[in-house]
Design a protein around this motif. Structure first.
Motif, PDB file in Angstrom:
ATOM      1  N   ARG A   1       0.829  -1.215   0.000  1.00  0.00           N
ATOM      2  CA  ARG A   1       0.000   0.000   0.000  1.00  0.00           C
ATOM      3  C   ARG A   1       0.852   1.249   0.000  1.00  0.00           C
ATOM      4  N   ARG A   2       0.376   2.261  -0.700  1.00  0.00           N
ATOM      5  CA  ARG A   2       1.127   3.515  -0.808  1.00  0.00           C
ATOM      6  C   ARG A   2       1.253   4.216   0.546  1.00  0.00           C
ATOM      7  N   THR A   3       0.234   4.118   1.379  1.00  0.00           N
ATOM      8  CA  THR A   3       0.295   4.761   2.696  1.00  0.00           C
ATOM      9  C   THR A   3       1.397   4.138   3.550  1.00  0.00           C
ATOM     10  N   ILE A   4       1.577   2.835   3.422  1.00  0.00           N
ATOM     11  CA  ILE A   4       2.635   2.160   4.179  1.00  0.00           C
ATOM     12  C   ILE A   4       4.001   2.544   3.612  1.00  0.00           C
ATOM     13  N   ALA A   5       4.120   2.623   2.299  1.00  0.00           N
ATOM     14  CA  ALA A   5       5.368   3.061   1.671  1.00  0.00           C
ATOM     15  C   ALA A   5       5.709   4.479   2.124  1.00  0.00           C
ATOM     16  N   ASN A   6       4.701   5.325   2.201  1.00  0.00           N
ATOM     17  CA  ASN A   6       4.869   6.709   2.643  1.00  0.00           C
ATOM     18  C   ASN A   6       5.366   6.741   4.093  1.00  0.00           C
ATOM     19  N   GLU A   7       4.750   5.940   4.932  1.00  0.00           N
ATOM     20  CA  GLU A   7       5.094   5.887   6.355  1.00  0.00           C
ATOM     21  C   GLU A   7       6.524   5.373   6.581  1.00  0.00           C
ATOM     22  N   ILE A   8       6.888   4.313   5.873  1.00  0.00           N
ATOM     23  CA  ILE A   8       8.221   3.716   6.025  1.00  0.00           C
ATOM     24  C   ILE A   8       9.306   4.696   5.582  1.00  0.00           C
ATOM     25  N   SER A   9       9.096   5.353   4.457  1.00  0.00           N
ATOM     26  CA  SER A   9      10.114   6.293   3.984  1.00  0.00           C
ATOM     27  C   SER A   9      10.173   7.549   4.846  1.00  0.00           C
ATOM     28  N   SER A  10       9.055   7.957   5.424  1.00  0.00           N
ATOM     29  CA  SER A  10       9.050   9.116   6.332  1.00  0.00           C
ATOM     30  C   SER A  10       9.877   8.843   7.588  1.00  0.00           C
ATOM     31  N   LYS A  11       9.931   7.589   8.003  1.00  0.00           N
ATOM     32  CA  LYS A  11      10.679   7.217   9.205  1.00  0.00           C
ATOM     33  C   LYS A  11      12.160   6.969   8.923  1.00  0.00           C
ATOM     34  N   GLY A  12      12.583   7.111   7.659  1.00  0.00           N
ATOM     35  CA  GLY A  12      13.994   6.966   7.320  1.00  0.00           C
ATOM     36  C   GLY A  12      14.462   5.550   7.072  1.00  0.00           C
ATOM     37  N   HIS A  13      13.545   4.646   6.722  1.00  0.00           N
ATOM     38  CA  HIS A  13      13.910   3.245   6.501  1.00  0.00           C
ATOM     39  C   HIS A  13      14.199   2.935   5.035  1.00  0.00           C
ATOM     40  N   ILE A  14      14.224   3.967   4.187  1.00  0.00           N
ATOM     41  CA  ILE A  14      14.485   3.773   2.763  1.00  0.00           C
ATOM     42  C   ILE A  14      15.545   4.773   2.313  1.00  0.00           C
TER      43      ILE A  14
END
Length: 86
Positions: A15-28
């Protein structure tokens, strides 16, 4: 193409919301630098995703706005996959 949209369309993350959340936390990271959800991707970029116990690096092969399940795997290539010892 935005990072969060690429991850969703390529089905690396469901899901895009999960991708957004993960990258916002610095995991990408893109090409070794921490990435925001709105970071722009180009063909040839390397995306590294830091999961809980795993680190996977992908190469962007194609950019598409939408695709079927069969075509999603052509959008990226897995370069490396290693376990983290944190």
């Amino acid at each position: 193409m935005r990072l969060d949209k690429f991850l969703k369309v390529s089905r690396i993350i469901k899901r895009r919301t999960i991708a957004n959340e993960i990258s916002s936390k610095g995991h990408i990271a893109i090409n070794g630098k921490k990435a925001k959800p709105s970071s722009t991707l180009k063909v040839g970029d390397e995306i590294t995703i830091f999961f809980a116990k795993k680190e996977i690096t992908y190469e962007v092969c194609e950019l598409r706005d939408s695709t079927k399940k069969e075509g999603a795997t052509k959008m990226f290539k897995i370069l490396s996959e290693k376990l983290r010892e944190d």
